[in-house]
Design a protein around this motif. Structure first.
Motif, short mmCIF file in Angstrom:
data_model
loop_
_atom_site.label_atom_id
_atom_site.label_comp_id
_atom_site.label_asym_id
_atom_site.label_seq_id
_atom_site.Cartn_x
_atom_site.Cartn_y
_atom_site.Cartn_z
N UNK A 30 30.63 48.20 34.97
CA UNK A 30 30.11 46.83 35.12
C UNK A 30 31.41 45.82 34.89
N UNK A 31 32.51 46.29 33.85
CA UNK A 31 33.67 45.40 33.73
C UNK A 31 34.42 45.47 34.92
N UNK A 32 34.71 46.61 35.49
CA UNK A 32 35.58 46.79 36.60
C UNK A 32 35.09 46.03 38.05
N UNK A 33 33.77 46.09 38.13
CA UNK A 33 33.17 45.28 39.31
C UNK A 33 33.26 43.65 38.75
N UNK A 34 32.96 43.37 37.78
CA UNK A 34 32.93 41.80 37.33
C UNK A 34 34.53 41.58 37.63
N UNK A 35 35.51 42.09 37.12
CA UNK A 35 36.77 41.84 37.38
C UNK A 35 37.39 41.76 38.89
N UNK A 36 36.93 42.53 39.48
CA UNK A 36 37.01 42.65 41.04
C UNK A 36 36.51 41.53 41.60
N UNK A 37 35.12 41.41 41.50
CA UNK A 37 34.44 40.28 41.88
C UNK A 37 35.17 38.85 41.66
N UNK A 38 35.49 38.74 40.07
CA UNK A 38 36.19 37.45 39.91
C UNK A 38 37.61 37.23 40.60
N UNK A 39 38.26 38.28 40.69
CA UNK A 39 39.38 38.13 41.58
C UNK A 39 39.28 37.59 42.83
N UNK A 40 38.29 37.94 43.55
CA UNK A 40 38.01 37.54 45.17
C UNK A 40 37.53 35.98 45.01
#
Length: 744
Positions: A30-40
């Motif tokens: 969940x965290x990894x996905x949230x961070x990747x999404x936020x970066x985009x």
């Protein structure tokens, strides 16, 4: 890996909804996905994309403060942390990633419900093992990786842990069975892959199957995938050697991330030699137990919350927990005391950045301290973190708590009362400052504490300034500066800077000399924070003596020095002074200057609004200067144009934004009307010194270059300032450069 659809779904949903919660079991990513999404999504949110990691937060009441700290939002403590954060975000288009909400679900829900109505352009992306049950919440369940992506992750990680290694097609069935055994959980796959350095796929699979029952200490009602992750973590733990397990347990004492020197100090001993900590940490990184990054070029470590939780359980079982908690507290007490004792140095920005990075650990050390006197010592040692680093509210809360728990009349209490007085003064709380200062005064006399007596006089002087009693303030500050120990001359910088302001306000002819003394002391020890304040005072002196161009030069130099500090009040004063000088330097018909001044007043107002106070809290003479500037601008522009320009500046609501905005207002030549003289006004040696000042050299550097003593160069600089009628060295540098350009 394998999350393209999820990334697209998150991007689409956050275009339409304001709260999206990613749910799923621990270790699903969940965290990894949230961070990747936020970066985009950065381009959608001009006011920032912010990560708030709530894993280290153990107290529900600290959730809002943790969010404010992560957003670098001001926390003056004059209103609740939730209300302050809502006010800070009200005009901002930002995205907040609230990570690891599950253990503070109620507090997170309350914070979100307060923020979203107050900030219409705010979006929140939360991660939690379960939904937050908030009206308007949209949920995206993060599923384990399907077989194909799970095997691909295993292949990729196997190659990463051992160069040249690859899972061949012949072993594909074993890889599929292993990923199925791990329920497609990315973290479990990472942990298993780290073992392929020494074991075969089949060996890893066989060992996991042997542990397929419910691991010890796990509730049988726990979700199957949680049991799977627990089994993978247990498996990784059992394959660690004793020293690695010991470090895993002990490192779980940190709140959030930690540095190598912290790990060495806290975790070594009793089975781990200090020189071996780095090697052991590298081995845990290789096994995906610890994550490492290098934010400033130096290694910093952290654990995922599920792995930290396991380590804490084992630490509690070991009987070492209280010992480790005390070592953790003592390390951060030592760090805070080192920064406090060495404040007057060139390392101020670096030291404040270190304390900000360690904010979570500092609060954990305070919260877990079983000794009220040690907690009081740590609260006092963090005075610059509270007052210059932007954590006034946090500091006030801890002073209220620790002073109440350690009432004994000791030198430590006197020191803490003085630091607490400073916090209260910056909050505009004169009544509390007066009460704390009276007790500090009494203790300083009873316990014969001469240094404390000096600080009592300084703060009495500041209280007098706030009340408009400038004559009393002058006498108190002058006495305090005179009583400063020669061995601690840098301690005179603060009272001398304040005395410069007061003498200027009274029209005292000694003001410029007082400021130059303070500036020389600050330069001698590399105190950027002190230099910035002194240059502001000298800029105010220049303005009051009819030289607005010189005032602007000093003020811009002060703002340049303020970069890297999160000092709302300090930056506000300098931006405000720049507005006053801009008006004074223009003509009544010069609309451009008055428009710029209005914008600067708007930026200063935004900083004041965010810290929950107004200009009147800092003395009637300051309030009158502000009102005079405002009246002049309104006359020149008209009320409507003034309000519009004010609103333009108001968008610069952080110290960094205000500084950037103020320094981008132009670079007018700064040649004093009182000193538009040729270089031959100075002696030959003084001309040499002036030329080196124009190259931004310090007095110490000039002394080394010219083969003179520092005292000799200090005298030359004082004579140059006196001959030219300047208040600061920046004016000398500009004057010299301008004259050279004219001569050429």
């Amino acid at each position: 890996m394998g999350r393209r659809r999820d990334l697209a779904e998150i991007r689409n949903r956050l275009g339409a909804v304001r709260l999206l919660t990613l749910t799923g079991p621990g270790g699903v990513g969940k965290t990894r996905l949230a961070l990747e999404s936020a970066g985009t999504l950065r381009e959608r949110f001009p006011d920032g994309v912010w990560l708030v990691d709530l894993a280290p937060v153990q107290d529900p009441s600290a959730v809002a403060s943790a969010a404010a700290a992560a957003l670098h939002a001001p926390d003056p403590g004059t209103r609740s942390a939730v209300a302050q954060l809502a006010r800070h975000l009200a005009r901002r288009r930002a995205l907040i990633v609230l990570d690891n909400c599950e253990h503070q679900a109620d507090a997170c829900a309350g914070l979100i419900q307060a923020l979203l109505p107050a900030a219409p352009e705010l979006r929140i992306l939360a991660t939690s093992r379960h939904t937050l049950y908030i009206p308007g919440e949209h949920v995206l369940t993060v599923l384990p990786l399907p077989e194909r992506d799970a095997v691909e992750l295993l292949r990729e990680r196997a190659t990463a842990v051992q160069a040249g290694s690859r899972i061949s097609d012949a072993h594909l069935d074993a890889a599929k069975r292993l990923c199925a055994e791990l329920d497609g959980l990315p973290l479990a796959i990472e942990l298993a892959a780290s073992r392929l350095r020494t074991l075969t796929l089949q060996q890893v699979l066989d060992t996991l199957k042997d542990q397929s029952g419910t691991p010890a200490g796990v509730d049988r009602t726990t979700m199957p995938r949680q049991r799977t992750l627990r089994a993978a973590i247990e498996y990784s733990y059992e394959l660690c050697d004793p020293a690695e397990r010991l470090l895993w347990n002990r490192a779980s004492v940190f709140a959030g991330g930690f540095s190598l020197d912290a790990a060495e100090a806290v975790c070594s001993g009793n089975g781990i030699a200090r020189p071996n900590v780095l090697d052991l940490m590298d081995r845990l990184v290789a096994q995906s137990v610890v994550l490492m990054c290098r934010p400033d070029g130096r290694p910093r470590y952290r654990m995922l919350e599920t792995i930290r939780e396991y380590g804490r359980e084992r630490l509690a079982e070991s009987g070492e927990q209280q010992h480790l908690v005390r070592r953790h507290r003592d390390f951060y007490l030592g760090l805070a005391q080192d920064v406090d004792a060495g404040w007057h140095s060139p390392r101020q920005v670096e030291n404040l950045a270190r304390l900000r990075t360690e904010h979570g650990n500092l609060l954990a050390a305070l919260a877990r301290s079983d000794d009220p006197h040690t907690a009081l010592a740590l609260t006092a040692a963090l005075r610059y973190h509270w007052c210059a680093g932007g954590f006034l509210g946090e500091g006030r809360r801890w002073f209220d708590r620790t002073l109440a728990k350690a009432p004994d009349p000791t030198p430590l209490r006197a020191e803490a009362l003085l630091a607490a007085t400073w916090v209260a003064l910056l909050q505009g709380d004169s009544a509390t400052a007066d009460r704390w200062l009276a007790e500090a005064d009494m203790l300083s006399q009873q316990l014969s504490l001469p240094a404390a007596r000096v600080h009592v006089q300084v703060f009495r002087g500041l209280l007098a300034v706030a009340r408009g009693q400038l004559e009393d303030a002058r006498d108190l500050l002058a006495a305090a500066a005179a009583r400063t120990s020669p061995d601690e001359s840098s301690d005179a910088i603060f009272p001398l800077f304040q005395l410069t302001l007061v003498q200027t306000g009274l029209g005292d002819p000694r003001a410029a000399e007082t400021g130059r003394r303070a500036l020389a002391l600050a330069e001698a020890c590399g105190d950027k924070w002190g230099r910035a304040h002194v240059l502001w005072a000298l800029g105010y002196h220049a303005l009051k003596h009819g030289d607005p161009a010189a005032s602007k030069a000093c003020t811009r130099a002060a703002l340049e020095l303020k970069q890297g500090f999160n000092d709302h009040i300090g930056v506000m004063f300098k931006v405000e002074l720049l507005a006053w000088a801009t008006v004074a330097d223009g003509q009544p018909s010069d609309r451009a200057s008055h428009h710029r001044a209005a914008q600067l007043l708007g930026a200063a107002h935004a900083l004041l609004r965010d810290i929950g106070t107004d200009i009147t809290a800092f003395g009637p003479h300051i309030a009158e200067e502000h009102a005079r500037c405002e009246r002049t601008v309104v006359r020149a522009l008209g009320s409507a144009a003034y309000r519009k320009a004010l609103a333009e500046g108001d968008r610069r609501g952080t110290p960094a934004q205000a500084i950037h905005y103020a320094l981008s207002t132009g670079s007018e030549p700064v040649v004093s009307t009182a000193a538009s003289r040729a270089p031959d006004t100075l002696t030959g040696r003084e001309q040499e010194v002036a030329a080196l000042l124009a190259q931004s050299m310090s007095n110490r550097q000039i002394a080394s270059l010219l083969g003179c003593s520092l005292r000799t160069i200090d005298n030359h600089v004082r004579k140059i300032l006196a001959k030219l009628g300047f208040g600061c060295r920046t004016q000398v540098a500009t004057w010299w450069t301008t004259n050279q350009a004219v001569d050429s």
